[in-house]
Design an enzyme around this catalytic site. Structure first.
Site, short mmCIF file in Angstrom:
data_model
loop_
_atom_site.label_atom_id
_atom_site.label_comp_id
_atom_site.label_asym_id
_atom_site.label_seq_id
_atom_site.Cartn_x
_atom_site.Cartn_y
_atom_site.Cartn_z
CE1 TYR A 168 -3.91 2.32 0.36
CE2 TYR A 168 -2.83 2.86 2.60
CZ TYR A 168 -3.85 2.95 1.64
OH TYR A 168 -4.85 3.93 1.70
NE ARG A 173 -1.51 5.53 0.85
CZ ARG A 173 -0.63 5.40 1.85
NH1 ARG A 173 0.31 4.80 1.73
NH2 ARG A 173 -0.62 6.13 2.58
CG ASP A 174 -6.88 8.55 0.41
OD1 ASP A 174 -7.76 7.57 0.06
OD2 ASP A 174 -6.68 9.33 1.41
CB SER A 180 -4.93 6.71 3.72
OG SER A 180 -5.72 6.37 4.86
CG ASP A 220 -9.40 2.35 -0.93
OD1 ASP A 220 -10.15 1.37 -0.66
OD2 ASP A 220 -9.41 3.19 0.06
CG ASP A 398 -11.46 3.93 9.45
OD1 ASP A 398 -10.86 2.96 9.10
OD2 ASP A 398 -12.43 3.50 9.89
#
Length: 443
Positions: A168, A173-174, A180, A220, A398
């Site tokens: 990850y 990312r995200d 995140s 994701d 989260d």
């Protein structure tokens, strides 16, 4: 969407001073932090990322524990870590390694629970295997530590060990949210840095061919390419995501890592209009990577709350016939199979013990009322599902409810999200206690 990060191993220390003030698991530093930077006695102010330092027990060096791994069925499954994959379910016949850091963290958290009954239940979580997230490159050496430990345990006991990891760290990312955001930027040579991250994982795994590794690949990322290309950051990241995941599949395949690409969940890709585009994306990437033999299938419901098989549809799922993970899997599998993609699945049920608790299906952040769900098992009730697993380590936040944080996401401030939440990936004691209390089946 559905953001999280696991920031729990190999972190750099910020020295504490004598007059410590912040309580255990409280924030003690980070960009924009104006509060006290010291911790109570017995805790160390530990930098988890640029935005968040947290008072953690003792030293931040990943502890070693002697907790006993959960036992999987004893049916044998031949096949080495390289070469040809073993036939059938890669979990069969293996002891699942318990990540020492999480086990230690749970034990510490249980110690903060005053009710004796709840404390005893909380301690049981330390014996339940979860995945270890490698969400920053600095954590990669920790994988070698865990693999070495698993190898030693296997040699001492004559059993075969399996280590579960999450890959990850894609650049940008995200892309559809904030909670995140990763460490690599596409604009700053992020794709090549990501390839270096994969290379380092491979180098660690290569040293321990006697330990089987199962990996969830990039939660994701691919789902965002199905539904969120209208978001500029996702559209700009599309080629890098595809190239990064392809490289990860190829290189991890070379050292025999059994891979499950992340496939969102029923409320994301399970809608009928999304099924075919999702299947085509997975099939194309798989073929572009040369159809790697160790790509086993897909992971669903990672860090989410959906039931594997709901007794009745949650009202928020209205309009989607695939209202739980088994309906989603059954609907997606035929398209995968017809395109040559291996239609095997693992399903995260770590926080799915309580249903009908969200106001909207897309609410993903520290949902109030959630409880630990079905324990990891190979008795899944479906020939398509290899294992029920806990990918998200329960208790890791989260995303923060602090609206002034650079990584604040509005989902974490909704009325069905637990308040007073710290940064993503840091320990959220109140949420862990609630997961224990609400666990179904009970701990």
């Amino acid at each position: 969407m559905f953001k999280f990060a696991s920031l729990l191993a190999l972190v750099s220390l910020v020295p504490a001073v004598v007059n410590a003030a912040q309580p255990l698991y409280a924030q003690c530093g980070g960009i924009g932090w104006t509060g006290d930077t010291t911790c109570v006695s017995g805790a160390t102010c530990t930098k988890l990322n640029d935005y968040y330092s947290q008072c953690l027990p003792g030293s931040s060096t990943p502890p070693t524990t002697t907790t006993t791994p959960t036992t999987t069925p004893t049916t044998t499954n031949t096949g080495g870590p390289t070469g040809t994959p073993a036939a059938g379910n890669p979990y069969t016949g293996y002891q699942i390694y318990l990540t020492p850091y999480y086990a230690d963290e749970v034990q510490t958290a249980a110690g903060l629970i005053t009710d004796a009954t709840q404390k005893a239940k909380a301690l049981k979580v330390a014996q339940i295997p979860t995945f270890t997230w490698f969400d920053v490159i600095a954590k990669v050496p920790t994988l070698g530590t865990y693999l070495a430990d698993a190898s030693a345990k296997g040699k001492a006991s004559g059993q075969k060990y399996l280590v579960q990891i999450v890959v990850y760290d894609l650049p940008d990312r995200d892309c559809a949210a904030l909670a995140s955001n990763g460490e690599f930027s596409i604009a700053n040579d992020g794709l090549n840095k990501y390839k270096g991250y994969i290379d380092q994982l491979v180098a660690q795994i290569k040293q321990y061919p006697d330990v089987r590794v199962v990996a969830v690949i990039e939660p994701d990322s691919l789902a965002n390419l199905v539904t969120n290309l209208n978001v500029a950051k996702c559209a700009n990241a599309q080629s890098a995501y595809k190239a990064g995941v392809t490289y990860a599949m190829q290189q991890l395949n070379s050292v025999g890592v059994y891979m499950y690409l992340d496939a969102g969940h029923a409320g994301w890709l399970g809608w009928p209009a999304n099924l075919s585009p999702a299947a085509q994306l997975f099939i194309q990437l798989y073929k572009d990577a040369g159809s790697p033999q160790f790509v086993r299938g897909l992971a669903t419901n990672v860090a989410n709350y959906n039931a594997l098989s709901a007794s009745s549809p949650d009202p928020i799922t209205q309009g989607n016939p695939n209202y739980d993970e088994i309906h989603y899997i059954n609907a997606l599998a035929p398209s995968l199979t017809s395109g040559g993609f291996p239609a095997h699945f693992i399903v995260d049920q770590g926080r799915s013990g309580v249903q009908n608790i969200r106001q909207q299906w897309g609410d993903w952040c520290n949902v109030n009322g959630a409880g630990f769900g079905t324990r990891p098992t190979l008795s899944t009730g479906s020939s398509l599902i290899d294992a029920i697993v806990w990918v998200k380590p329960g208790g890791e936040c989260d995303g923060t409810s602090n609206t002034s944080s650079p990584r604040y996401d509005a989902h974490c401030g909704l009325s069905d999200a637990m308040p007073n939440a710290p940064e993503a990936g840091t320990w959220f004691q109140a949420y862990f206690a609630a997961l224990v209390k609400n666990a179904n089946p009970a701990l």
